[in-house]
Design an enzyme around this catalytic site. Structure first.
Site, short mmCIF file in Angstrom:
data_model
loop_
_atom_site.label_atom_id
_atom_site.label_comp_id
_atom_site.label_asym_id
_atom_site.label_seq_id
_atom_site.Cartn_x
_atom_site.Cartn_y
_atom_site.Cartn_z
N GLU A 1 86.46 59.13 37.91
CA GLU A 1 87.02 58.48 36.72
C GLU A 1 87.14 56.98 36.96
OE1 GLU A 1 87.62 59.61 33.62
OE2 GLU A 1 87.89 57.46 33.41
N LEU B 1 88.67 54.83 34.50
CA LEU B 1 89.61 54.21 33.56
C LEU B 1 90.55 53.26 34.29
CD1 LEU B 1 92.66 55.55 33.92
CD2 LEU B 1 91.65 57.42 32.69
N GLU C 1 94.42 51.74 34.22
CA GLU C 1 95.75 51.89 33.63
C GLU C 1 96.00 50.70 32.71
OE1 GLU C 1 98.62 52.47 36.78
OE2 GLU C 1 97.50 54.18 37.53
N LYS D 1 82.00 55.87 43.14
CA LYS D 1 83.38 55.49 42.81
C LYS D 1 83.95 54.52 43.85
CE LYS D 1 87.50 55.41 41.15
NZ LYS D 1 87.83 54.71 39.91
N LEU E 1 87.63 37.73 38.06
CA LEU E 1 87.53 36.42 38.72
C LEU E 1 88.80 35.61 38.46
CD1 LEU E 1 83.95 34.86 38.36
CD2 LEU E 1 85.09 35.73 40.41
N CYS F 1 94.92 52.36 43.22
CA CYS F 1 93.52 52.65 43.55
C CYS F 1 92.91 51.73 44.59
CB CYS F 1 92.67 52.64 42.28
SG CYS F 1 93.07 54.02 41.20
N LYS G 1 94.19 51.95 48.38
CA LYS G 1 93.90 53.20 49.10
C LYS G 1 92.41 53.50 49.14
CE LYS G 1 94.28 56.74 45.46
NZ LYS G 1 92.87 57.15 45.42
N ARG H 1 102.85 51.42 42.31
CA ARG H 1 102.26 51.74 43.62
C ARG H 1 101.53 50.51 44.19
NH1 ARG H 1 99.60 57.55 42.01
NH2 ARG H 1 99.36 56.49 40.02
P1 NAD Z 1 99.25 60.88 39.82
O1 NAD Z 1 100.01 60.88 41.08
O2 NAD Z 1 99.74 60.09 38.66
O3 NAD Z 1 99.04 62.38 39.30
C1 NAD Z 1 98.68 63.45 40.10
C2 NAD Z 1 99.41 64.69 39.58
O4 NAD Z 1 98.87 65.86 40.21
C3 NAD Z 1 100.90 64.71 39.85
O5 NAD Z 1 101.59 64.83 38.62
C4 NAD Z 1 101.10 65.94 40.73
O6 NAD Z 1 102.33 66.60 40.49
C5 NAD Z 1 99.93 66.79 40.33
N1 NAD Z 1 99.53 67.84 41.29
C6 NAD Z 1 99.30 67.71 42.62
N2 NAD Z 1 98.92 68.90 43.14
C7 NAD Z 1 98.89 69.79 42.12
C8 NAD Z 1 98.57 71.17 42.02
N3 NAD Z 1 98.16 71.89 43.08
N4 NAD Z 1 98.66 71.77 40.82
C9 NAD Z 1 99.05 71.06 39.74
N5 NAD Z 1 99.35 69.75 39.77
C10 NAD Z 1 99.28 69.12 40.94
O7 NAD Z 1 97.77 60.40 40.21
P2 NAD Z 1 96.72 59.59 39.32
O8 NAD Z 1 97.04 58.14 39.33
O9 NAD Z 1 96.54 60.29 38.03
O10 NAD Z 1 95.41 59.78 40.21
C11 NAD Z 1 94.75 61.04 40.30
C12 NAD Z 1 93.39 60.82 40.95
O11 NAD Z 1 92.58 60.00 40.09
C13 NAD Z 1 93.44 60.09 42.28
O12 NAD Z 1 92.43 60.60 43.12
C14 NAD Z 1 93.11 58.65 41.91
O13 NAD Z 1 92.52 57.95 42.98
C15 NAD Z 1 92.12 58.85 40.80
N6 NAD Z 1 92.05 57.73 39.84
C16 NAD Z 1 93.19 57.11 39.40
C17 NAD Z 1 93.10 56.08 38.48
C18 NAD Z 1 94.35 55.39 38.00
O14 NAD Z 1 94.21 54.33 37.37
N7 NAD Z 1 95.53 55.90 38.24
C19 NAD Z 1 91.85 55.69 37.99
C20 NAD Z 1 90.71 56.35 38.43
C21 NAD Z 1 90.81 57.38 39.37
#
Ligand code: NAD
Length: 441
Positions: free
Chosen positions: A154, A156, A158, A211, A257, A267, A270, A335
């Site tokens: 993904e 996107l 925030e 990614k 920039l 993101c 990490k 974060r």
């Molecule tokens: P987040 O911490 O906001 O959400 C993750 C959710 O997963 C939590 O609510 C947690 O309770 C839940 N969870 C964990 N284990 C579970 C299980 N076994 N069953 C059900 N629910 C479970 O994380 P996020 O920011 O949404 O990021 C998720 C992934 O997407 C990460 O790998 C991140 O790197 C990636 N990502 C994030 C963004 C961003 O802008 N936040 C953008 C692109 C990709």
């Protein structure tokens, strides 16, 4: 098949936005999370996170019976044609590798709940080879499921998540399996119908790496302009004009920039670290990314020192007002926000900190100690010895600078996002310190 039944495992920033958007495409989506508080809130129509437009999108799709929420993974997965894994992949404590325990735990639970040959789609950001491991787990737990494992990272952002999801630059899908490819075409069909995004089909490992390569490149770009900003300060050049001059070249592009206090968020920090671990494990060092991580880490605290220097090198007993805590505007996500390191540096030097943020305070309270959180930018400035803009929320772009000057004890504005032209602040009687600008007389 055009209507797809989707289970979204993990209802965080990515899972909730993706789930809501897929349901808005017309699919039937169940969002699953093991965090009962989140699911309870969502069932009451309350968003557990702040993202513009999300509450309305969720409400309209819940009303249309296309979107529902549960803590019961098995019931969500039971009838699903596609199961998305969107759980967190934070840095593992100690070594910086991506912590895949949530992904693997979800894969195992999904495998146990499968009742038909679904497509399992990893949306979480995961290191190269994770799809192979997910496939192995599913084959072990449910050898006859017929499930296929696909990578679909993904992209996107925030704060603009819904628009990004609905009008992405590209959708990347990693699989060599034709049935899985067709399922992914069905899921993303609304995007191809309005020609807004091509699906880029690749192998699974390639998709996983795209990614990380994309995020690392963006981190490099930001860090590059941040270092150029430091050089600007030394040689009397203006980084905003340098950016404009560089960005007008469409081989470079003007986005990412903008010099500032260093990248943060959930993101880039990490993902750059995890990519370096993958590189190390494969004896292929990525030295540009290594340098980027080091430079950015050092920069956040250096921004604290920049504020201290602007306050004549001594902040003991003084008060600093902070505007903006989140790592960027239009989110409540704290974060790895640069504000954390900046505030800590100021507190370590003896300053009292008062802070205002439109959405980030609740998360910030869990991460920062001894900060006086206030309810308006003006309260943050009241009686303070400096006002520091850390995050460029729109509401900070049109402050009444005359009023700010009157209520500050010392008329000092440190603008770490360059949202005020120095001359404008000076007209209001403020001394201003910006990023990457020639020193003011
Ligand atoms: P987040 O911490 O906001 O959400 C993750 C959710 O997963 C939590 O609510 C947690 O309770 C839940 N969870 C964990 N284990 C579970 C299980 N076994 N069953 C059900 N629910 C479970 O994380 P996020 O920011 O949404 O990021 C998720 C992934 O997407 C990460 O790998 C991140 O790197 C990636 N990502 C994030 C963004 C961003 O802008 N936040 C953008 C692109 C990709």
């Amino acid at each position: 098949m055009s209507h797809v039944r989707i289970a979204m495992i993990g209802t965080g920033y990515v899972g909730l936005v993706s789930g809501a958007c897929f349901s808005d495409f017309g699919h039937e989506v169940v969002c699953v999370d093991k965090d009962k508080r989140k699911i309870d809130l969502l069932e009451q129509g309350v968003m557990p996170i702040y993202e513009p437009g999300l509450a309305e999108l969720v409400a309209s799709n819940v009303r249309a019976n296309r979107l529902s929420f549960t803590t019961d993974l098995a019931s969500g997965v039971k009838d699903a044609d596609a199961v998305f894994i969107a759980v967190g992949t934070p840095s593992r404590r100690g070594d910086g590798h991506a912590d895949l325990s949530y992904v693997f735990a979800a894969a195992e639970e999904i495998a146990r709940a499968l009742t038909k040959p679904a497509v399992i789609v990893t949306k979480s950001t995961v290191p190269v080879g994770t799809g192979d491991e997910v496939e192995r787990i599913i084959a072990e737990v449910a050898p006859d499921s017929g499930a296929r494992v696909v990578s679909n990272p993904e992209f996107l952002r925030e704060g603009a998540a819904i628009a990004d999801f609905k009008r992405p630059d590209r959708v990347v899908v990693g699989t060599d399996d034709e049935i899985a490819r067709q399922a992914m075409r069905d899921i993303y069909r609304p995007l191809s119908l309005n020609q807004s995004a091509p699906i880029l089909f690749t192998g699974r490992r390639t998709s996983e790496l795209i990614k990380y390569a994309a995020n690392a490149f963006l981190a490099v770009k930001i860090t590059f302009i941040n270092e150029i900003a430091d050089l600007c300060e030394q040689v009397g050049a203006d980084v905003q004009e340098v950016s404009r001059g560089m960005g007008a070249d469409n081989r470079i592009g003007s986005k990412f920039l903008h010099a500032g206090p260093g990248y943060g968020g959930s993101c880039f920090p990490k993902d750059t670290l995890a990519l370096l671990k993958t590189a190390d494990d494969n004896d292929t060092p990525l030295r540009i990314v290594e340098a980027t991580v080091q430079v950015n880490d050092a920069r956040k605290r250096a921004m604290g020192r920049k504020v201290i220097k602007a306050m004549d090198g001594d902040v003991r007993g003084k008060t600093v007002g902070i505007l903006g805590l989140t790592f960027k505007p239009n989110t409540d996500d704290m974060r790895d926000a640069p504000a954390i390191a900046i505030i800590q540096a100021l507190q370590d030097a003896g300053a009292a900190v008062r802070a205002y943020d439109p959405e980030g305070v609740e998360q910030a309270k869990g991460m920062l100690q001894n900060v006086d959180f206030v309810a308006s930018p003006y309260t943050a400035a009241e009686g303070a010895d400096a006002l520091v803009i850390v995050t460029e929320w729109d509401e900070f772009r049109a402050l009444d600078l005359n009023r700010i000057r009157q209520i500050l004890r010392q008329p000092l504005l440190v603008d770490l996002r360059n949202i005020y032209p120095p001359a404008e602040a000076e007209r209001a009687g403020l001394r201003i310190v910006s990023i990457g600008k020639p020193a003011r007389k």
